[in-house]
Write a protein that holds these residues in place. Structure first.
Motif, PDB file in Angstrom:
ATOM      1  N   SER A  69     -35.028  19.682 -75.218  1.00  0.00           N
ATOM      2  CA  SER A  69     -34.618  18.422 -75.847  1.00  0.00           C
ATOM      3  C   SER A  69     -35.524  17.253 -75.501  1.00  0.00           C
ATOM      4  CB  SER A  69     -33.181  18.081 -75.450  1.00  0.00           C
ATOM      5  OG  SER A  69     -33.058  17.951 -74.046  1.00  0.00           O
ATOM      6  N   VAL A  70     -36.312  17.376 -74.426  1.00  0.00           N
ATOM      7  CA  VAL A  70     -37.172  16.257 -74.038  1.00  0.00           C
ATOM      8  C   VAL A  70     -38.658  16.566 -74.216  1.00  0.00           C
ATOM      9  CG1 VAL A  70     -35.471  15.355 -72.404  1.00  0.00           C
ATOM     10  CG2 VAL A  70     -37.198  16.975 -71.608  1.00  0.00           C
ATOM     11  N   ILE A  71     -38.978  17.687 -74.847  1.00  0.00           N
ATOM     12  CA  ILE A  71     -40.381  17.999 -75.121  1.00  0.00           C
ATOM     13  C   ILE A  71     -40.925  17.011 -76.144  1.00  0.00           C
ATOM     14  CG2 ILE A  71     -41.947  19.670 -76.197  1.00  0.00           C
ATOM     15  CD1 ILE A  71     -40.296  21.893 -74.987  1.00  0.00           C
ATOM     16  N   GLU A  72     -42.063  16.410 -75.839  1.00  0.00           N
ATOM     17  CA  GLU A  72     -42.705  15.482 -76.768  1.00  0.00           C
ATOM     18  C   GLU A  72     -43.714  16.268 -77.612  1.00  0.00           C
ATOM     19  OE1 GLU A  72     -44.388  12.103 -74.856  1.00  0.00           O
ATOM     20  OE2 GLU A  72     -42.551  11.592 -73.755  1.00  0.00           O
ATOM     21  N   TRP A  73     -43.328  16.591 -78.821  1.00  0.00           N
ATOM     22  CA  TRP A  73     -44.208  17.350 -79.692  1.00  0.00           C
ATOM     23  C   TRP A  73     -45.331  16.453 -80.183  1.00  0.00           C
ATOM     24  CZ3 TRP A  73     -43.620  22.400 -79.623  1.00  0.00           C
ATOM     25  CH2 TRP A  73     -42.389  22.905 -79.222  1.00  0.00           C
ATOM     26  N   PRO A  74     -46.589  16.842 -79.987  1.00  0.00           N
ATOM     27  CA  PRO A  74     -47.714  15.985 -80.362  1.00  0.00           C
ATOM     28  C   PRO A  74     -47.791  15.785 -81.876  1.00  0.00           C
ATOM     29  CG  PRO A  74     -48.486  18.181 -79.782  1.00  0.00           C
ATOM     30  CD  PRO A  74     -47.034  18.134 -79.421  1.00  0.00           C
ATOM     31  N   LYS A  75     -48.260  14.611 -82.272  1.00  0.00           N
ATOM     32  CA  LYS A  75     -48.470  14.352 -83.693  1.00  0.00           C
ATOM     33  C   LYS A  75     -49.704  15.133 -84.159  1.00  0.00           C
ATOM     34  CE  LYS A  75     -46.332   9.772 -83.853  1.00  0.00           C
ATOM     35  NZ  LYS A  75     -46.526   8.335 -84.211  1.00  0.00           N
ATOM     36  N   LEU A  76     -49.594  15.734 -85.310  1.00  0.00           N
ATOM     37  CA  LEU A  76     -50.668  16.575 -85.838  1.00  0.00           C
ATOM     38  C   LEU A  76     -51.250  15.948 -87.100  1.00  0.00           C
ATOM     39  CD1 LEU A  76     -48.925  20.072 -85.544  1.00  0.00           C
ATOM     40  CD2 LEU A  76     -50.322  18.907 -83.829  1.00  0.00           C
ATOM     41  N   ASP A  77     -52.577  16.062 -87.232  1.00  0.00           N
ATOM     42  CA  ASP A  77     -53.181  15.606 -88.481  1.00  0.00           C
ATOM     43  C   ASP A  77     -52.787  16.576 -89.593  1.00  0.00           C
ATOM     44  OD1 ASP A  77     -55.255  17.787 -88.755  1.00  0.00           O
ATOM     45  OD2 ASP A  77     -55.934  16.927 -86.856  1.00  0.00           O
ATOM     46  N   LYS A  78     -53.061  16.192 -90.824  1.00  0.00           N
ATOM     47  CA  LYS A  78     -52.607  16.962 -91.976  1.00  0.00           C
ATOM     48  C   LYS A  78     -53.136  18.395 -91.957  1.00  0.00           C
ATOM     49  CE  LYS A  78     -52.490  16.926 -97.032  1.00  0.00           C
ATOM     50  NZ  LYS A  78     -52.905  16.209 -98.263  1.00  0.00           N
ATOM     51  N   ALA A 140     -39.364  19.325 -85.680  1.00  0.00           N
ATOM     52  CA  ALA A 140     -40.348  18.253 -85.501  1.00  0.00           C
ATOM     53  C   ALA A 140     -41.425  18.278 -86.568  1.00  0.00           C
ATOM     54  CB  ALA A 140     -40.975  18.366 -84.108  1.00  0.00           C
ATOM     55  N   TYR A 141     -41.799  19.481 -87.036  1.00  0.00           N
ATOM     56  CA  TYR A 141     -42.894  19.600 -88.005  1.00  0.00           C
ATOM     57  C   TYR A 141     -42.410  19.996 -89.397  1.00  0.00           C
ATOM     58  CZ  TYR A 141     -45.773  19.421 -83.803  1.00  0.00           C
ATOM     59  OH  TYR A 141     -46.367  19.026 -82.622  1.00  0.00           O
ATOM     60  N   ASP A 142     -41.103  19.910 -89.610  1.00  0.00           N
ATOM     61  CA  ASP A 142     -40.525  20.187 -90.939  1.00  0.00           C
ATOM     62  C   ASP A 142     -40.971  21.545 -91.489  1.00  0.00           C
ATOM     63  OD1 ASP A 142     -39.090  17.768 -91.132  1.00  0.00           O
ATOM     64  OD2 ASP A 142     -40.908  16.712 -91.742  1.00  0.00           O
ATOM     65  N   ILE A 143     -40.923  22.550 -90.657  1.00  0.00           N
ATOM     66  CA  ILE A 143     -41.290  23.903 -91.085  1.00  0.00           C
ATOM     67  C   ILE A 143     -40.091  24.534 -91.777  1.00  0.00           C
ATOM     68  CG2 ILE A 143     -42.027  26.189 -90.318  1.00  0.00           C
ATOM     69  CD1 ILE A 143     -43.367  24.837 -87.926  1.00  0.00           C
ATOM     70  N   THR A 195     -48.042  22.518 -74.591  1.00  0.00           N
ATOM     71  CA  THR A 195     -46.590  22.468 -74.755  1.00  0.00           C
ATOM     72  C   THR A 195     -45.978  23.863 -74.709  1.00  0.00           C
ATOM     73  OG1 THR A 195     -46.746  20.445 -76.079  1.00  0.00           O
ATOM     74  CG2 THR A 195     -44.725  21.721 -76.282  1.00  0.00           C
ATOM     75  N   PHE A 196     -46.702  24.846 -75.256  1.00  0.00           N
ATOM     76  CA  PHE A 196     -46.183  26.206 -75.300  1.00  0.00           C
ATOM     77  C   PHE A 196     -46.544  27.032 -74.067  1.00  0.00           C
ATOM     78  CE2 PHE A 196     -45.298  25.732 -79.854  1.00  0.00           C
ATOM     79  CZ  PHE A 196     -44.130  26.473 -79.952  1.00  0.00           C
ATOM     80  N   GLU A 197     -47.393  26.520 -73.209  1.00  0.00           N
ATOM     81  CA  GLU A 197     -47.850  27.290 -72.054  1.00  0.00           C
ATOM     82  C   GLU A 197     -46.699  27.761 -71.156  1.00  0.00           C
ATOM     83  OE1 GLU A 197     -49.669  29.321 -69.169  1.00  0.00           O
ATOM     84  OE2 GLU A 197     -50.568  28.752 -71.085  1.00  0.00           O
ATOM     85  N   PRO A 198     -45.719  26.907 -70.824  1.00  0.00           N
ATOM     86  CA  PRO A 198     -44.613  27.404 -69.984  1.00  0.00           C
ATOM     87  C   PRO A 198     -43.839  28.543 -70.632  1.00  0.00           C
ATOM     88  CG  PRO A 198     -44.628  25.001 -70.035  1.00  0.00           C
ATOM     89  CD  PRO A 198     -45.597  25.452 -71.088  1.00  0.00           C
ATOM     90  N   VAL A 199     -43.726  28.517 -71.949  1.00  0.00           N
ATOM     91  CA  VAL A 199     -43.017  29.586 -72.660  1.00  0.00           C
ATOM     92  C   VAL A 199     -43.782  30.897 -72.520  1.00  0.00           C
ATOM     93  CG1 VAL A 199     -42.135  30.354 -74.896  1.00  0.00           C
ATOM     94  CG2 VAL A 199     -42.014  27.924 -74.278  1.00  0.00           C
ATOM     95  N   MET A 200     -45.117  30.834 -72.627  1.00  0.00           N
ATOM     96  CA  MET A 200     -45.924  32.039 -72.487  1.00  0.00           C
ATOM     97  C   MET A 200     -45.783  32.634 -71.091  1.00  0.00           C
ATOM     98  SD  MET A 200     -47.213  32.605 -75.406  1.00  0.00           S
ATOM     99  CE  MET A 200     -48.274  33.945 -74.890  1.00  0.00           C
ATOM    100  N   GLN A 201     -45.788  31.787 -70.065  1.00  0.00           N
ATOM    101  CA  GLN A 201     -45.650  32.310 -68.705  1.00  0.00           C
ATOM    102  C   GLN A 201     -44.259  32.878 -68.478  1.00  0.00           C
ATOM    103  OE1 GLN A 201     -48.294  32.611 -66.825  1.00  0.00           O
ATOM    104  NE2 GLN A 201     -47.147  33.698 -65.237  1.00  0.00           N
TER     105      GLN A 201
END
Length: 334
Positions: A69-78, A140-143, A195-201
């Motif tokens: 809930s507190v992960i700051e998802w980075p803004k991505l270019d188009k 966050a990315y409207d997927i 951001t995904f690194e902890p999930v991979m570990q």
């Protein structure tokens, strides 16, 4: 009173300090999640009390308190956003975690041994958190996602648990390499990779737990049960092979049919890098990353061996490709 499965995968075995997820605490926990040894001297023989306790201690001591809930998802270019949203994995990834949390919780409820019950209950909780992470990222990315089908408690709990465990052992081996390729190619921004690194570990810890549960389970079951159990293990592998021979067909909550590639972790390099990575090179990267991620854990604990060993056999018969594009030569390569 018997706990419901949702109680198991949504509640940690003990209360956690609400302030435990501070940046400093998460950073310290992340280090601990990659470096752990049992203080018990001597061998950790599967089936022994020392081995069982070490496995449970490892999984508890290496817990990372990060909160989706507190992960700051980075803004991505188009362009980057299109790369992320076009990956053919999101429906099956969310649904896989949904099934995994249920199966882990069901098997944890079945176990009488308190140490293994504790470890598998935590595993179920972390699988649920992985689902939360993916759900937060998707939002966050409207997927766009297909509506999720109902998650049904497995009838054969041990079979379902082994299907998930062995599947994670294979998928994680290739996912480690794929993740490293995505990082080295700079095809995705470093902030998203981090951001995904902890999930991979965490996936590394999960399959470390599964490999040692398997050894413990074999060592402690009555000998007369072993032949049937080993036949079931073979059956699980045959099922997983069949599952990966083609597309996976699923149905959403409205009954609509969806087909997705269940082998993305094997053949997805074209989607995470701007270079062509030959299979031999891909296997090399997977082997290196697999060794790196496990290197910080007590060497007396067993590691999953089948996927790395099969990969080495396949690699032996693959030709060298000296003229292939190198990830190391790409801008931003680590």
């Amino acid at each position: 009173m018997t706990k419901s499965l949702s109680d198991i995968y949504t509640t940690l075995p003990e209360a956690r300090d609400p302030g435990a997820a501070t940046p400093d605490a998460v950073a310290k926990a992340d280090f601990n999640a990659r470096h752990w040894s049992s203080p018990v001297p001597g061998p950790l023989t599967p089936g022994s009390a020392e081995h069982k306790k070490a496995v449970a201690d490892m999984f508890r001591d290496t817990f990372n308190p990060y909160k989706p809930s507190v992960i700051e998802w980075p803004k991505l270019d188009k362009e980057t956003l299109e790369r992320v949203t076009s990956l053919p994995i999101w429906d099956i990834a969310v649904q896989t975690e949904g099934k995994a949390r249920l199966r882990m919780a069901a098997y944890a409820r079945l176990i009488d041994d308190p140490d293994m019950k504790d470890a598998l209950s935590r595993n179920a909780w972390e699988e649920n958190r992985h689902k939360e992470v993916l759900s937060k990222m998707v939002a966050a990315y409207d997927i766009p996602l297909a509506s999720e089908p109902p998650y049904i408690e497995p009838r054969d709990v041990e079979w379902a648990y082994m299907v998930t465990g062995f599947s994670e052992c294979v998928d994680s081996f290739f996912a480690f390499g794929l993740f490293a390729i995505a990082q080295k190619s700079a095809f995705f921004p470093p902030a998203l990779i981090d951001t995904f690194e902890p999930v991979m570990q965490e996936e590394c810890r999960h399959i470390l737990l599964f490999a040692n549960w398997l050894a413990w389970h074999r060592a402690t079951m009555p000998m007369w049960k072993r032949p049937w159990f080993e036949l079931r293990v073979i059956g699980v592998w045959l099922f997983l092979l069949y599952e990966r021979l083609g597309m996976v067909t699923t149905f959403d909550a409205e009954g609509n049919r969806h087909e997705q590639d269940n082998n993305f972790t094997v053949n997805g390099t074209k989607d995470v890098a701007n270079v062509d990575v030959p299979l031999r090179d891909m296997i090399d990267i997977c082997l290196i990353e697999n060794e790196r991620r496990f290197s910080g854990y007590d060497p007396r604990l067993l590691r999953p061996k089948l996927a790395p060993n099969l990969a080495r056999i396949v690699r032996f018969f693959l030709p060298r490709t000296p003229n292939s594009a190198s990830l190391e030569s790409q801008p931003g390569a680590a």
